[in-house]
Design a protein around this motif. Structure first.
Motif, PDB file in Angstrom:
ATOM      1  N   ASP A  45       0.857  -1.193   0.000  1.00 21.11           N
ATOM      2  CA  ASP A  45       0.000   0.000   0.000  1.00 21.11           C
ATOM      3  C   ASP A  45       0.889   1.237   0.000  1.00 21.11           C
ATOM      4  N   ILE A  46       0.996   1.887  -1.155  1.00 20.78           N
ATOM      5  CA  ILE A  46       1.906   3.041  -1.263  1.00 20.78           C
ATOM      6  C   ILE A  46       1.401   4.243  -0.479  1.00 20.78           C
ATOM      7  N   SER A  47       0.097   4.260  -0.123  1.00 20.08           N
ATOM      8  CA  SER A  47      -0.416   5.412   0.619  1.00 20.08           C
ATOM      9  C   SER A  47       0.136   5.450   2.041  1.00 20.08           C
ATOM     10  N   ALA A  48       0.747   4.347   2.504  1.00 21.51           N
ATOM     11  CA  ALA A  48       1.336   4.325   3.840  1.00 21.51           C
ATOM     12  C   ALA A  48       2.807   4.709   3.836  1.00 21.51           C
TER      13      ALA A  48
ATOM     14  N   GLY B  40       7.594   8.743   2.589  1.00 22.33           N
ATOM     15  CA  GLY B  40       8.403   9.391   1.557  1.00 22.33           C
ATOM     16  C   GLY B  40       7.598   9.693   0.305  1.00 22.33           C
ATOM     17  N   LEU B  41       6.759   8.733  -0.114  1.00 23.30           N
ATOM     18  CA  LEU B  41       5.913   8.971  -1.293  1.00 23.30           C
ATOM     19  C   LEU B  41       4.836   9.995  -0.989  1.00 23.30           C
ATOM     20  N   GLN B  42       4.359  10.034   0.286  1.00 25.91           N
ATOM     21  CA  GLN B  42       3.387  11.068   0.653  1.00 25.91           C
ATOM     22  C   GLN B  42       4.008  12.451   0.507  1.00 25.91           C
ATOM     23  N   ASP B  43       5.235  12.599   0.968  1.00 29.85           N
ATOM     24  CA  ASP B  43       5.902  13.901   0.866  1.00 29.85           C
ATOM     25  C   ASP B  43       6.132  14.295  -0.584  1.00 29.85           C
TER      26      ASP B  43
END
Length: 702
Positions: free
Chosen positions: A112-115, A118-121
C-alpha cells in the motif's frame, strides 16, 4: 527503440519512481486520452504499463491501441497499475496473483503506497490513495468512472506537506502592516495542491486571507507591546547622563506575556496550515484564544479523511482512518463499518470452510464409488473444486476404459480378423491388445478354422489347399455320362464354405436387410434353423451378393468342383464311408420309413417326409455337415453334357446352357444312388421347390 521516436515509457522510469511534475503530466495525458475513448461509448481493454510509450524528442505520451473489450473499471485498474509503476519504479503484482492470495484467506500482498511517508511527501496522500482505489480487486470497489476517479486525485490528502512560510513572529517591527508575500515557486516545492495535472481543475488554496490579516494584526500587536515595554523601562529606571539626559540602565529583557505566546503559536499554526500545526497549538493552548478555530481546522481534516474512507469503502480504508483518527468525529461509524466488513469476510470464510468440508465429503464418496457417474455428480456440484481436475481425469480414464472394453467385446462378437484389426487401430495400446493379436493369429487361414463375419452370417469353415480326383470313375456303375470323366483339380489356396446349408433365420436377415426379396415358404415344417427351401438360383445368388456387401468379403455360390472337393473331405470312393450303411450317419436321405422304392434300406429315416434342422448329423472330415441329403444345393456351374473340359483350378464351368444350373448332394427323399459324391442334377435357374437349398463359399486370403 520504437518507431517515430517512441520507446517504452517505463524504460525511462528510475528505480525510485518519477517526480511529482512528471507524474502530473503523465496523469493528465492518459486521463485525457482514455476519457475520449470512454466518451465515445467504448473501452480500451488493454491498459497496462506495457501499453504506454514516450516520444523522447517531443515528450508526447502515447497509449497504444487496445482490444476494445471489458468494462470501464478494467481500464481504471489498468491506469492505476501505470501510475503505481510510475510512482514506485516497479510494476504492481498481477491481479490474478493477488486474488489467489486473498482467496486463500491471506492478506492482499500488494504494497500500500499510501502508507509510505516518503511517497506522501513527494506526491501527496490524495494521489496515492486514488491510485490504490483504482487497484481494488473487486470491480465494484473501484471508481465507477474516470470523472469520479479524477475527483479522488483532486481531494485533500490526510497528511499534507508543510505550507510555505508566509511570515514569522520574530519579524522586525518595520514589516508590520505590509502585505505578506508568498515565497517563490522554488521555495514552495511541488505538490498536488500547488501544481495541478493537465486537464484537472486546480484545488483552491485553502489558506484564508483573513487568517493572514489576523497574523499581521497579532504581529503588530506584539511589536507594539515591545515598544511600550522599552518606553516604560527607560522612563522609570534610567540613570541621568551628563547634560541632563537620562541613560537607561542595562537590565534583563522582559518575559513575553502569556497572551503574546498564544498569539505567536496561533500565527505559527496558520503559517504551517497543517493538521500537525493545529494539533500542536491545541496541545500548547487547550483553552487558548483560538482553540475553537484550531479545533474547527482539525475537524475539517477529520471530515476529509472520513470522506476519503467512505469513498474507498474498504476495510483498509476504514482501518486507515481509525489509525489516524482513533477518537475522531467519525470513529464510531468507522468501527461499525469495519466490523461489518470483517463480519462479512468471516461469514464468507465460514461459508467457504463449509463448502470445502462438503466438497471433501462429496469427493470421498465419488472416489469410493469410482464410477463415471460418481465423478459426474461431484463435478456437477463442484465444477471448480479442489479435486475437479482429478475428477475429470478419473472420469475420462474410466470412460476410455469402458470404450476400450466395449470395442473389444464387439470384436469378440464378430470374431473376424477385420473386427480385431479395427479394435487395434482404435485402441493401439488398449487393455485387450494382446487378446486381439492372439485372436487375429487364431483366425489366420488354416484348415478347419471357423469364423463368422457378422452375427447373422453363416459359420464358415476354412478348407485346405490341395489336389483331388473329381468326377465319377469308370468303375462307378451308377454314374451317368454327365458325371465324368474323372480328372485332377488343384486348389492352390484356402477357401471357406458354410458349415451347413443356409438356414431360414439367415435368409430372413437378408430379407430384413433388403438384400433378398422372397419370403420363402417352409411348407409348414418350421423355420429358424432348418435349411431354407423354395428359393431359386437367382435368390441364392442375391443372398451371396448381400453377404458380400454387408461384410466387405467376396461370397458366392460354390462351383461344382468346390462342392465335390468339400463333400469328399479327402475321401476317394463313391459314397461317404464307402457303403450305403455309412451314409446314414452323415446324410438325411430316404430311409426305410419313407416307403420310397429307391429308399436306403440300411438307414432308419428320422424325417421321412421333410428336412432336419441344419447340422443334426455328424460332420465330414473337413468339418462340414449335411453335404449330402437334407436339401440339394445350387452351384454356379451351367448345364454341360459332361466334365471333360471342366476347369482344373476349381472354378465354375460356365460354358454350357446357363439357363440351367447344376444341383449337387441329393435331398431328404434321395436314395443311395443320388447321395453319391458325383451325382449331378440340372434345374432351371428360376425353379424353386421344397428339396433344394444352397450353401455359400468365401475367398480366404493369406
Amino acid at each position: 527503440m520504437m518507431a517515430n521516436g517512441f520507446q517504452p515509457y517505463f524504460n525511462t522510469v528510475p528505480s525510485g519512481g518519477i517526480d511529482a511534475p512528471a507524474l502530473e503530466r503523465l496523469i493528465g495525458h492518459l486521463f485525457d486520452g482514455l476519457d475520449a475513448i470512454h466518451s465515445a461509448g467504448r473501452v480500451h481493454g488493454g491498459v497496462s504499463p506495457d501499453a504506454v510509450s514516450l516520444n523522447t524528442e517531443t515528450g508526447e505520451v502515447r497509449l497504444e491501441d487496445g482490444p476494445g473489450v471489458g468494462a470501464p473499471s478494467d481500464d481504471v485498474q489498468g491506469l492505476a497499475s501505470i501510475f503505481y509503476h510510475a510512482v514506485t519504479g516497479k510494476a504492481p503484482m498481477a491481479a490474478a496473483e493477488r486474488k489467489a492470495s486473498v482467496d486463500r484467506d491471506a492478506p492482499d500482498p500488494l504494497a500500500d503506497i499510501s502508507a509510505d511517508i516518503g511517497l506522501q511527501d513527494r506526491h501527496g496522500l490524495a494521489v496515492l490513495d486514488a491510485i490504490m482505489a483504482g487497484l481494488e480487486l473487486n470491480p465494484t470497489e473501484r471508481p465507477a468512472s474516470l470523472a469520479q476517479w479524477r475527483q479522488q486525485f483532486e481531494g485533500r490528502p490526510r497528511r499534507a506537506t508543510a505550507r510555505p512560510v508566509v511570515g514569522t513572529a520574530h519579524q522586525s517591527s518595520s514589516s508590520v502592516g505590509r502585505p505578506m508575500q508568498s515565497p517563490a515557486p522554488s521555495e514552495r516545492g511541488t505538490s498536488i495542491e500547488q501544481a495541478p495535472f493537465e486537464g484537472f481543475a486546480p484545488e483552491p488554496e485553502r489558506r484564508p486571507w483573513g487568517r493572514w490579516v489576523a497574523g499581521v494584526f497579532l504581529l503588530g500587536a506584539i511589536a507594539a507591546a515591545g515598544i511600550w515595554l522599552v518606553a516604560s523601562t527607560t522612563g522609570s529606571g534610567g540613570v541621568p547622563a551628563e547634560g541632563g539626559e537620562t541613560v537607561a540602565q542595562a537590565e534583563e529583557p522582559p518575559t513575553l506575556p502569556r497572551a503574546s505566546a498564544d498569539n505567536e503559536a496561533w500565527v505559527r499554526a496558520l503559517e504551517l496550515d497543517t493538521l500537525e500545526g493545529y494539533r500542536e497549538y491545541l496541545e500548547a493552548f487547550p483553552n487558548g484564544r483560538f482553540a475553537e478555530e484550531a479545533q474547527a481546522e482539525i475537524d475539517r481534516y477529520d471530515d476529509e479523511a472520513w470522506a476519503l474512507a467512505e469513498q474507498r469503502n474498504t476495510l483498509a480504508g476504514y482501518e486507515a482512518y481509525l489509525e489516524e483518527w482513533p477518537d475522531g468525529r467519525h470513529s464510531s461509524q468507522a468501527r461499525e463499518r469495519a466490523n461489518a466488513i470483517r463480519a462479512e469476510r468471516e461469514a464468507a470464510a465460514a461459508d467457504a470452510a463449509e463448502r470445502a468440508a462438503q466438497e471433501a465429503t462429496d469427493w470421498a464418496e465419488a472416489a469410493r464409488a469410482d464410477t463415471v457417474q460418481s465423478y459426474e455428480t461431484y463435478l456437477s456440484k463442484h465444477p471448480a473444486g479442489a479435486n475437479a481436475t482429478e475428477a475429470r481425469a478419473r472420469r475420462d480414464r474410466l470412460e476410455a476404459q469402458a470404450a476400450d472394453r466395449s470395442a473389444f467385446q464387439q470384436a469378440e462378437a464378430l470374431n473376424t480378423v477385420r473386427a480385431y484389426e479395427q479394435y487395434l487401430s482404435q485402441f493401439p495400446s488398449g487393455a485387450f491388445q494382446l487378446q486381439a493379436i492372439a485372436a487375429i493369429d487364431a483366425l489366420k487361414p488354416a484348415a478347419g478354422r471357423t469364423f463368422r463375419d457378422c452375427p447373422s452370417c453363416p459359420l464358415m469353415v476354412t478348407l485346405p489347399a490341395g489336389t483331388a480326383q473329381l468326377g465319377a470313375s469308370q468303375s462307378d456303375n451308377d454314374a451317368s455320362p454327365a458325371e465324368g470323366p474323372q480328372r485332377p483339380v488343384t486348389f492352390s489356396g484356402f477357401f471357406a464354405m458354410s458349415e451347413t446349408e443356409v438356414t431360414f433365420a439367415q435368409w430372413q436377415a437378408c430379407v430384413a436387410g433388403g438384400g433378398c426379396s422372397v419370403v420363402a415358404n417352409d411348407n409348414g415344417w418350421g423355420r429358424s434353423n432348418r435349411p431354407v427351401i423354395n428359393v431359386t438360383w437367382n435368390d441364392a445368388s442375391a443372398y451371396a451378393a448381400w453377404l458380400s456387401q454387408q461384410t466387405g468379403e467376396r461370397y458366392a455360390l460354390p462351383s461344382e468342383a468346390q462342392w465335390e472337393y468339400a463333400a469328399r473331405g479327402g475321401e476317394t470312393g463313391t459314397l461317404p464311408g464307402g457303403s450305403a450303411a455309412a451314409v446314414c450317419a452323415v446324410a438325411n436321405g430316404a430311409g426305410i420309413e419313407s416307403g420310397l422304392a429307391w429308399a436306403n434300406s440300411a438307414c432308419a429315416d428320422p424325417a421321412p417326409d421333410r428336412t432336419l434342422p441344419a447340422g443334426s448329423l455328424i460332420a465330414n472330415r473337413f468339418g462340414l455337415k449335411d453335404m449330402l441329403g437334407n436339401v440339394a444345393e445350387w452351384t454356379q456351374d451351367c448345364n454341360t453334357l459332361n466334365l471333360r473340359d471342366a476347369p482344373s483350378d476349381g472354378s465354375a464351368d460356365l460354358r454350357g446352357s446357363c439357363n440351367q444350373r447344376a444341383v449337387r448332394g441329393g435331398s431328404w427323399f434321395s436314395g443311395p444312388k443320388d447321395l453319391r459324391f458325383t451325382s449331378r442334377l440340372m434345374l432351371r435357374r428360376g425353379d424353386s421347390n421344397d428339396f433344394t437349398g444352397f450353401r455359400v463359399v468365401r475367398e480366404v486370403s493369406g
